[in-house]
Design a protein around this motif. Sequence first.
Motif, PDB file in Angstrom:
ATOM      1  N   VAL A  10     -30.978 -29.525 -21.796  1.00  0.00           N
ATOM      2  CA  VAL A  10     -32.329 -28.963 -21.769  1.00  0.00           C
ATOM      3  C   VAL A  10     -32.703 -28.635 -23.204  1.00  0.00           C
ATOM      4  O   VAL A  10     -31.962 -27.938 -23.908  1.00  0.00           O
ATOM      5  N   ALA A  11     -33.870 -29.102 -23.653  1.00  0.00           N
ATOM      6  CA  ALA A  11     -34.254 -28.963 -25.059  1.00  0.00           C
ATOM      7  C   ALA A  11     -34.499 -27.512 -25.456  1.00  0.00           C
ATOM      8  O   ALA A  11     -34.117 -27.081 -26.538  1.00  0.00           O
ATOM      9  N   GLU A  12     -35.154 -26.751 -24.603  1.00  0.00           N
ATOM     10  CA  GLU A  12     -35.470 -25.351 -24.913  1.00  0.00           C
ATOM     11  C   GLU A  12     -34.975 -24.479 -23.758  1.00  0.00           C
ATOM     12  O   GLU A  12     -35.768 -24.104 -22.878  1.00  0.00           O
ATOM     13  N   PRO A  13     -33.685 -24.160 -23.732  1.00  0.00           N
ATOM     14  CA  PRO A  13     -33.093 -23.530 -22.545  1.00  0.00           C
ATOM     15  C   PRO A  13     -33.682 -22.168 -22.184  1.00  0.00           C
ATOM     16  O   PRO A  13     -33.882 -21.889 -20.993  1.00  0.00           O
ATOM     17  N   GLU A  14     -33.956 -21.324 -23.150  1.00  0.00           N
ATOM     18  CA  GLU A  14     -34.454 -19.990 -22.815  1.00  0.00           C
ATOM     19  C   GLU A  14     -35.853 -20.059 -22.213  1.00  0.00           C
ATOM     20  O   GLU A  14     -36.151 -19.439 -21.187  1.00  0.00           O
ATOM     21  N   ARG A  15     -36.723 -20.811 -22.847  1.00  0.00           N
ATOM     22  CA  ARG A  15     -38.088 -20.942 -22.327  1.00  0.00           C
ATOM     23  C   ARG A  15     -38.084 -21.702 -20.993  1.00  0.00           C
ATOM     24  O   ARG A  15     -38.890 -21.415 -20.100  1.00  0.00           O
ATOM     25  N   TYR A  16     -37.166 -22.640 -20.886  1.00  0.00           N
ATOM     26  CA  TYR A  16     -37.064 -23.392 -19.625  1.00  0.00           C
ATOM     27  C   TYR A  16     -36.652 -22.463 -18.482  1.00  0.00           C
ATOM     28  O   TYR A  16     -37.229 -22.491 -17.387  1.00  0.00           O
TER      29      TYR A  16
END
Length: 634
Positions: free
Chosen positions: A205-211
């Motif tokens: 996942v490219a942006e794990p926290e925002r995802y």
Amino acid sequence: MGRVLAVDLSSGEIRDYPWSDEEYRTWLGGKAMAARILADILPTDAGPLEPGNVLVISTGPLTGTGAPSSSRFSVAARSPLTGLPATSNCGGSFGTHLKRAGYDALIVTGAAAQPVWLEIAEEGVTVHDAKDVWGLRTTAAQDALRKGVGKRCGTIVAGPAGENLVAYACLLSDDRAAGRAGMGAVFGSKNLKGIAAWGTRRTPVAEPERYSKHIKEWSAALKAHPIAGGSLPRLGTAGFLKPMQDLGIVATRNFKHGRFDGAGQIDGEALAARRLVDTAGCTSCPIRCGRVVELDGRRIKGPELETLVLLGANLDNPDLDRIIEWNEILDELGLDTMSTGGTISFAMEAAERGLWDNGLEFGRTDGLAATFEDIAYRRGLGDELADGSRALAERYGGADFAMNVKGLEIAAYEPRRAVGQGLGYAVANRGGCHLGGGYGVALEGLALRMDGRSPKGKAALVVLFQDLMEAISSAGSCLFTTLGVLPGSLVATPKSAWGRSAAILFRHAAVVLRLMRIAPRGLLRIPMPLIPHIRAIELATGERYGFGGFWAVGERAYNLERALQARFGVDSSADTLPERLTREQEPDGGGRGAVPLESLKRDYYRQRGWSKNGLPDDALMSRLGTGGRKSRAR
């Protein structure tokens, strides 16, 4: 991203199939990815049950990421039921485990000399002898594969129907079916009993926290939605049967009628009151539309809407327990419940009309369980039924009431009072499919209240919904999440002033949608919070799509599927409905009710930018960027 694995069962060659980052961006995955691969390497001179047929199992970028209802994967090949390239979608755990093994997709070509099953792991691929598995029913076969692997894994198998090349044999992954278009028979033709996949890789996942934040908000929105978080978990898809009865769109007695006197005995409320003991859901699904029922002291999978209607109302059968029993039998045999119901109802009407003395009769359920067994093993009458309703109509007559499109038996919605759904059936790439047809019935009564008998605005909406659902499916999402796209307050009060205003707005949306379709997609690179799938894909992949880019994926894929089908002879003449739906007035329809198909098709082709013959031209395909790579052709 993962890799694409290619296995040739004839030669034993196992290799990586080239798939570039640009192709991931262009096609996402799932059925769009499968369409691109089939367009590149599927030969037109190989029959569906010949070694030359190409089987593609593909996941999406959301598969295995924990996004709501994102365990879906696609199985595509040339269909033995329709003769055309087709895709079947499944919610079992196989796709998630395939990604854990490091692969986004699997291509199977050729045919093994003896029955085999495949084990796919990070360390490599093992071809196992299937002599001890061949002949097993689907639950036993999956248990055998899990035992053979000795680790937690995902499985997908064919049942006896697939081994015996029944044209509408399905595949099972856990208790979820890749039901439509005969993919089980393609497995059987390749002497492939099943596949097990396992591994430990995490989907990137490219942006794990925002995802993570986004999918928590998305899940919460689904749980708060009146359909996705209300009626579906409470009643399952069977909950749609009561409003369908109210609307007069329940396929009854081989689609002669739109209402069934016994509907109250088999609908969602009846199922919940009499047999429901728990709910079930696919991996990472907050909706949990699956039913767990108790019958004869056993807890088993309950039937979905399509099964309840096509084995209930459509056979004039109000016996809920028999449907539950048949649902289990058909899954174990590896038979699609929908095409089985549509084929049996055709045979019953053919017998009623004196065209075919087969002993089947509307309302008579004794002996049908044995008939299903005969279909799976191609014995006696079952051997004929195993070819589907189109083949039977060619043999005995009755094409006007053989309820299929392009050979695929029509889903449970009788469309004379939902003409947008009727158009969708006719033009759907894989045949009489409610989902591939854009699920117009959601606007025509199940969620909103557009006039189901009016063609106004329907063609443009079918095109839009087909494209968006194509993109959502290609991402690995369940299409039930699309119901959450419709504002909850609007769905909860469709008869309110706001609901009526929305219906009017949809009727006049064609011009706007046409302008949006021909506009440069860069102008539509805008956020679209109503469709949370888009943001999830962006955060997972790191690519910016916006609404325009997301829509373009769906439109591109849909057109490529159509161009691929054109290689096999499809044009406007294949976009048709049985005459029952276009010429017969429904008996209680007050002299109205046939689907005005030809005028709807003209509008539809115009919206798509297709020729009068129903085909996309080179200029359109070039604008959509559908070009393949001939260097990869086999």
